[in-house]
Design a protein around this motif. Structure first.
Motif, PDB file in Angstrom:
ATOM      1  N   VAL A   1      29.426  36.614  35.671  1.00 43.21           N
ATOM      2  CA  VAL A   1      29.602  37.601  36.731  1.00 43.21           C
ATOM      3  C   VAL A   1      28.647  38.768  36.493  1.00 43.21           C
ATOM      4  CG1 VAL A   1      31.286  39.048  37.908  1.00 43.21           C
ATOM      5  CG2 VAL A   1      32.037  36.955  36.798  1.00 43.21           C
TER       6      VAL A   1
ATOM      7  N   GLN B   1      33.185  34.991  32.814  1.00 43.77           N
ATOM      8  CA  GLN B   1      34.596  35.246  33.096  1.00 43.77           C
ATOM      9  C   GLN B   1      35.310  33.976  33.540  1.00 43.77           C
ATOM     10  OE1 GLN B   1      34.778  38.798  35.618  1.00 43.77           O
ATOM     11  NE2 GLN B   1      34.540  39.960  33.718  1.00 43.77           N
TER      12      GLN B   1
ATOM     13  N   LEU C   1      39.051  38.020  32.252  1.00 44.85           N
ATOM     14  CA  LEU C   1      37.749  38.680  32.404  1.00 44.85           C
ATOM     15  C   LEU C   1      36.778  38.338  31.282  1.00 44.85           C
ATOM     16  CD1 LEU C   1      38.929  42.216  33.606  1.00 44.85           C
ATOM     17  CD2 LEU C   1      38.530  40.137  34.935  1.00 44.85           C
TER      18      LEU C   1
ATOM     19  N   LYS D   1      31.133  44.118  41.665  1.00 44.13           N
ATOM     20  CA  LYS D   1      31.285  42.894  40.905  1.00 44.13           C
ATOM     21  C   LYS D   1      30.935  41.721  41.818  1.00 44.13           C
ATOM     22  CE  LYS D   1      35.067  40.832  38.368  1.00 44.13           C
ATOM     23  NZ  LYS D   1      36.396  41.017  37.841  1.00 44.13           N
TER      24      LYS D   1
ATOM     25  N   TYR E   1      27.762  42.618  37.004  1.00 46.72           N
ATOM     26  CA  TYR E   1      28.485  43.873  37.181  1.00 46.72           C
ATOM     27  C   TYR E   1      27.483  45.021  37.352  1.00 46.72           C
ATOM     28  CZ  TYR E   1      33.247  42.744  35.334  1.00 46.72           C
ATOM     29  OH  TYR E   1      34.521  42.290  35.120  1.00 46.72           O
TER      30      TYR E   1
ATOM     31  N   SER F   1      37.637  35.684  37.184  1.00 44.37           N
ATOM     32  CA  SER F   1      37.179  37.050  37.392  1.00 44.37           C
ATOM     33  C   SER F   1      37.968  37.756  38.480  1.00 44.37           C
ATOM     34  CB  SER F   1      35.704  37.050  37.764  1.00 44.37           C
ATOM     35  OG  SER F   1      35.529  36.474  39.044  1.00 44.37           O
TER      36      SER F   1
END
Lengths: 194, 288
Positions: B162, B149, B119, B178, B164, B152
């Protein structure tokens, strides 16, 4: 027992601190993280990152810094000041962000600390450092029993009301004989009613 | 003393699929021992002391409310959406207060270290600014979070940045939307429900709703369990075990904006159970 201000207490053996290792122990009710930097300097810190409370003893030693295991904040040997925060690499960490630092003395093969300790730690003299013996009894209740062991210079690390660790050096006994004697003493102390 | 806001809330206490006929699952919610039984398709939760409780089966979990439900069980629209692989991510005992588990889920700064290689990763550890707002019905939302990431999700083979969005919906319920590598129009979603066993022990239950083109149930479950087990030792080494929500007790930075907002919301609620630092001067919440 509560800690006496002004007094030095043993909290580790010098050989507990190979480079790269963080030794975790407790003095009174205080959890401590003890480590040696690349230059050999010893640090005794409260075992708690000021950011989110994670034990610093889970971290890693890189050069003269300890990096916390959670967010890898870098804390400097000596001052405990935070030098770098990876989440905001372009900002200088606020001066208030620092590990809580305890006093340090290294003498006779032991590492010592305390609350505002005065002067130098007690002199134990020459001899081999003993294996630390944890005892499930408070330091106050066993202090008298220690004088019954000739050939050893013993000191106590109090760890709350019902726990302590015996540390010290062997003056004239072999370390193996000393260890056997101390284990026997530990069993006897723990068998006695509290 | 247990705050009304927890006592009157719904909590996940078990995964339905784990219950086998003829076996009783024993668990504890807010210090109240429970027994959960399955007979055929029927699942029944009871208090060991015989006092009544409210129960429901939803989203693959057994839900219990010990008091009078003040809200419905959280609505999860993605659960009935076609094309999703939906799995429970396992139930993990954690020796820490529930609010610490929620805060860890919201935390962006640890991804490159605790979850290195999945991550997050060095040197891409900077947390760019993001927005946090209160939700109208209570709780908070964090938007515009961006993390590089390397992997991910089980579907990701290359690293990418990524997007979020986090929501905290209830004091012990949070979720994450996500962006995923398969369909830019739809998000993968992860819910975390924390069961407060007592003030310093929790069980974390996860519900994972990913796009099914990208993964299968076993892989998804494995991935979520791996991630949670990377967090568990961190959580269990936080001191104190209860979340400090009073001012000045821990030192946040800008990247901790969602954590700060979460703590502030708990302080507004006057939540004492599982926290420390709520001033005595606050009006007492209703306690049971």
């Amino acid at each position: 027992m509560s800690l006496e201000t002004g007094r030095w207490y043993p909290v580790a053996s010098a050989h507990d601190l190979p480079h790269g290792h963080i030794y975790r122990t407790q003095l009174g009710l205080h959890e401590l993280a003890i480590w040696r930097d690349g230059g050999g300097g010893v640090n005794i810190w409260e075992d708690r990152c000021p950011h989110r409370g994670v034990r610093l003893s889970l971290g890693a030693i890189i050069g003269d810094e300890l990096r916390c295991a959670y967010h890898a904040w870098h804390f400097a040997s000596g001052s405990g000041a935070c030098r770098f925060i990876p989440a905001q690499p372009d900002r200088k960490p606020a001066a208030a962000i620092r590990a809580v630092v305890w006093p340090v003395a290294e003498a006779d093969g032991l590492i010592w600390t305390g609350q505002d300790p005065q002067g130098a730690p007690p002199v134990l003299g020459a001899g081999e450092v003993l294996r630390a013996i944890p005892v499930g009894r408070g330091a106050d209740s066993i202090a008298n029993a220690l004088s019954a062991l000739p050939g050893l210079k013993l000191v106590l690390q109090p760890q709350g009301p019902d726990r302590c660790t015996i540390r010290g050096i062997a003056e004239s006994l072999s370390p193996r004989a000393a260890d056997t004697a101390l284990e026997a003493l530990r069993r006897k102390l723990e068998a006695a009613p509290c | 003393m247990i705050d009304r806001v927890l006592w009157d809330d719904w909590h996940v206490v078990a995964e339905s699929d784990w219950l086998r006929a003829g076996e009783t699952l024993e668990t504890t919610l807010l210090e109240v021992p429970l027994a959960i039984d399955r007979k055929g398709p029927d699942i029944t939760a009871v208090r060991r002391d015989g006092a009544p409780l409210h129960q429901a089966l939803r989203y693959g979990f057994v839900w219990v409310c010990l008091g009078t439900p003040a809200h419905d069980i959280v609505d999860i629209p993605e659960f009935s959406e076609p094309g999703r692989c939906i799995v429970t991510g396992g139930s993990f005992g954690v020796h820490v207060a529930g609010p610490r588990v929620i805060e860890n889920f919201l935390d962006l700064g640890h991804l490159g270290y605790v979850h290195a290689g999945y991550l997050g990763a060095e040197p891409d550890t900077a947390v760019p600014p993001y927005e946090v707002r209160p939700l109208p019905e209570g709780g908070i939302i964090a938007t515009g979070c961006k993390v590089y990431q390397p992997r991910s999700s089980p579907a990701a083979s290359d690293g990418f940045v990524v997007d979020y969005v986090y929501k905290v919906l209830r004091p012990l319920t949070t979720c994450l939307y996500k962006a995923n590598p398969v369909d830019p129009a739809r998000d993968d979603v992860i819910y975390l429900f924390v069961q407060p066993v007592d003030e310093e022990h929790s069980r974390a239950h996860m519900l994972v709703l990913f796009l099914e083109e990208s993964t299968d149930a076993a892989e998804l479950r494995w991935f979520q369990q791996l991630i949670f087990l990377q967090d568990k030792p961190i959580l269990e080494n936080q001191r104190p075990k209860r979340l400090p929500i009073g001012p000045g007790m821990e030192m946040p930075i800008l990247a901790d904006k969602s954590s700060v907002a979460y703590r502030r919301w708990l302080l507004e609620l006057g939540l004492r159970y599982g926290t420390i630092g709520v001033p005595d001067a606050l009006p007492d919440p209703v306690l049971v």
